[in-house]
Design a protein around this motif. Structure first.
Motif, short mmCIF file in Angstrom:
data_model
loop_
_atom_site.label_atom_id
_atom_site.label_comp_id
_atom_site.label_asym_id
_atom_site.label_seq_id
_atom_site.Cartn_x
_atom_site.Cartn_y
_atom_site.Cartn_z
N MET A 146 0.86 -1.11 -0.04
CA MET A 146 0.10 0.01 -0.06
C MET A 146 0.90 1.21 -0.02
SD MET A 146 -2.66 1.14 2.96
CE MET A 146 -3.66 0.04 2.75
N PRO A 147 0.58 2.04 -0.90
CA PRO A 147 1.48 3.32 -0.88
C PRO A 147 1.37 4.08 0.35
CG PRO A 147 0.20 3.36 -2.92
CD PRO A 147 -0.32 2.13 -1.91
N GLY A 148 2.41 4.97 0.80
CA GLY A 148 2.47 5.56 2.28
C GLY A 148 1.50 6.46 2.48
N TRP A 149 1.17 7.47 1.24
CA TRP A 149 0.20 8.33 1.40
C TRP A 149 -0.98 8.13 1.61
CZ3 TRP A 149 -3.69 9.18 -2.01
CH2 TRP A 149 -3.41 8.44 -3.20
N ILE A 150 -1.32 6.86 1.11
CA ILE A 150 -2.76 6.07 1.45
C ILE A 150 -2.78 5.79 2.82
CG2 ILE A 150 -4.31 4.45 0.88
CD1 ILE A 150 -3.53 4.54 -2.05
N GLU A 151 -1.85 5.03 3.26
CA GLU A 151 -1.69 4.47 4.64
C GLU A 151 -2.19 5.75 5.76
OE1 GLU A 151 0.98 1.81 7.74
OE2 GLU A 151 1.57 2.14 5.54
N ILE A 152 -1.33 6.92 5.50
CA ILE A 152 -1.38 8.09 5.96
C ILE A 152 -2.75 8.68 6.18
CG2 ILE A 152 -0.53 10.49 6.50
CD1 ILE A 152 2.18 9.79 5.59
N ILE A 153 -3.34 8.79 5.03
CA ILE A 153 -4.84 8.95 4.78
C ILE A 153 -5.74 8.04 5.98
CG2 ILE A 153 -6.83 9.39 3.61
CD1 ILE A 153 -4.93 10.32 1.37
N ILE A 154 -5.58 6.88 5.85
CA ILE A 154 -6.33 5.97 6.53
C ILE A 154 -6.19 5.88 8.17
CG2 ILE A 154 -6.57 3.52 7.06
CD1 ILE A 154 -6.19 3.00 4.12
N ARG A 155 -4.77 6.44 8.38
CA ARG A 155 -4.47 6.25 9.78
C ARG A 155 -5.05 7.70 10.33
NH1 ARG A 155 0.15 4.03 12.15
NH2 ARG A 155 0.76 2.15 10.89
N SER A 156 -5.08 8.81 9.56
CA SER A 156 -5.49 10.03 9.95
C SER A 156 -7.24 10.14 10.26
CB SER A 156 -5.10 11.16 8.93
OG SER A 156 -3.78 11.29 8.57
N VAL A 157 -7.89 9.43 9.20
CA VAL A 157 -9.12 9.14 9.40
C VAL A 157 -9.54 8.26 10.75
CG1 VAL A 157 -11.20 8.04 8.48
CG2 VAL A 157 -9.77 9.57 7.06
N VAL A 158 -8.77 7.05 11.03
CA VAL A 158 -9.28 6.37 12.07
C VAL A 158 -8.86 7.07 13.42
CG1 VAL A 158 -8.17 4.39 13.57
CG2 VAL A 158 -8.58 4.34 10.87
N PHE A 159 -7.54 7.81 13.57
CA PHE A 159 -7.44 8.69 14.88
C PHE A 159 -8.22 9.77 14.88
CE2 PHE A 159 -3.64 6.11 14.51
CZ PHE A 159 -3.31 5.70 15.86
N LEU A 160 -8.71 10.59 13.78
CA LEU A 160 -9.80 11.34 13.88
C LEU A 160 -11.21 11.15 14.33
CD1 LEU A 160 -10.47 14.34 13.31
CD2 LEU A 160 -11.26 13.59 10.85
N ILE A 161 -11.46 9.74 14.05
CA ILE A 161 -12.62 9.19 14.75
C ILE A 161 -12.48 9.07 16.25
CG2 ILE A 161 -14.31 7.30 14.66
CD1 ILE A 161 -13.73 7.21 11.51
N ALA A 162 -11.37 8.31 16.55
CA ALA A 162 -10.94 8.00 17.89
C ALA A 162 -10.75 9.24 18.82
CB ALA A 162 -9.49 7.28 17.90
N LEU A 163 -10.37 10.46 18.12
CA LEU A 163 -10.36 11.57 18.85
C LEU A 163 -11.55 12.14 18.94
CD1 LEU A 163 -7.05 13.44 17.76
CD2 LEU A 163 -7.50 12.70 19.82
N PHE A 164 -12.45 12.13 18.39
CA PHE A 164 -13.85 12.53 18.28
C PHE A 164 -14.86 11.84 19.29
CE2 PHE A 164 -18.54 12.51 17.02
CZ PHE A 164 -18.71 13.73 17.07
N ALA A 165 -14.47 10.53 19.57
CA ALA A 165 -15.14 9.76 20.66
C ALA A 165 -14.69 10.26 21.84
CB ALA A 165 -14.79 8.41 20.07
N LEU A 166 -13.24 10.53 21.88
CA LEU A 166 -12.63 10.71 23.21
C LEU A 166 -13.11 12.02 23.77
CD1 LEU A 166 -8.97 9.58 22.90
CD2 LEU A 166 -10.90 8.49 24.12
N SER A 167 -13.14 12.96 23.00
CA SER A 167 -13.60 14.30 23.28
C SER A 167 -14.98 14.40 23.70
CB SER A 167 -13.42 15.39 22.08
OG SER A 167 -14.26 15.10 20.85
N LYS A 168 -15.99 13.55 23.10
CA LYS A 168 -17.50 13.52 23.56
C LYS A 168 -17.67 12.76 25.06
CE LYS A 168 -20.75 14.09 21.32
NZ LYS A 168 -21.15 15.37 21.13
#
Length: 285
Positions: free
Chosen positions: A1-23
């Motif tokens: 998997m290209p590195g830039w795609i992996e960074i996008i996926i990781r960013s989305v995953v951790f963004l969702i996790a951060l949103f859940a934590l902030s709530k």
């Protein structure tokens, strides 16, 4: 998997996790965070940054670290709700800066507050002379709350012995040109009433940016076109003016008639109406 795609996926995953934590951690402005909570946000931000840009770090490890840094403060918040002593340790206590009009210099040094800082905080509370302050305290989040001396406090209707009408939360019944049915029902009104009020103003609902109904049932609107003006509500002033006219007419009838029975009747009703006007005036002004 290209590195830039992996960074996008990781960013989305951790963004969702951060949103859940902030709530889960509740609502709190950045300026109201304690020192521990401020440190927590920095650490969580570092964990997310390292987990996103470091492909060698498993995503699961980053999520586990986030979960740990979430559970610890969550548990601390729960214990703080139950224990005053624990809350004082983790969140701190308020510090008195001015008491009985006297500046507490030792407390200023303890909190590392300069005289300029204190005066600036007083100005933020619309107080420009320290001698006008009865009591000032720095809260645990750094805010300074000020109680002016009695003679420097704003005059209220209660101090003057004046009755004012109770007010409730205004209901927003129109937003962005759309009618909001639930707030309209909360105000015990219906769509027909709203349409009638808009017709009185010669305004169509599509041109209304914001429409609100106050506790007296008066509608005020703000239009998309700032160049257009809408007349202010006149229901309450008109009601008071009508009552005053009726009272004046009764007095005139009492003076003009020669029938003593009718004169007494007019005079009695005039006095009753004047009493009603006196009681109603604070509520319609």
């Amino acid at each position: 998997m290209p590195g830039w795609i992996e960074i996008i996926i990781r960013s989305v995953v951790f963004l969702i996790a951060l949103f859940a934590l902030s709530k889960g951690l509740g609502k709190k402005k950045l300026s109201h965070l304690t020192a521990f909570q401020y440190m927590l946000t920095i650490v969580i931000g570092g964990i997310v940054a390292l987990s996103v840009v470091n492909p060698a770090a498993p995503v699961a490890y980053g999520l586990i670290a986030l979960a740990i840094w979430f559970l610890i403060p969550f548990a601390a918040e729960f214990i703080a709700l139950k224990s005053k002593r624990f809350r004082d340790v983790t969140k701190g206590k308020g510090t008195v800066l001015i008491q009985n009009g006297k500046i507490m210099e030792d407390n200023l040094k303890k909190e590392r507050i300069t005289t300029d800082d204190l005066l600036g905080q007083l100005r933020n509370n619309n107080v420009f002379t320290a001698a006008d302050v009865e009591f000032a305290v720095m809260e645990a989040n750094g805010d300074v709350n000020v109680l002016p001396k009695k003679e420097n406090q704003p005059v209220t209707p209660k101090m003057l012995g004046t009755k004012v009408s109770p007010s409730k939360e205004p209901q927003t019944v129109i937003m962005d040109g759309k009618m909001l049915l639930e707030p309209l029902a909360n105000a015990s009104l219906n769509t027909k009433w709203l349409e009638t009020e808009l017709e009185k103003m010669n305004v169509s609902i599509e041109n209304v940016f914001l429409g609100q109904v106050d506790s007296d049932g008066q509608l005020t609107v703000d239009l998309f076109d700032d160049k257009l003006t809408v007349p202010s509500p006149t229901e309450k002033p008109l009601l008071l003016a009508t009552m005053k006219k009726c009272q004046a007419d009764l007095e005139m009838f009492a003076l003009e008639t020669e029938n003593e029975e009718a004169k007494a009747l007019y005079q009695k009703n005039s006095e009753r109406l004047q009493q009603a006007i006196d009681k109603l005036t604070p509520y319609v002004n």
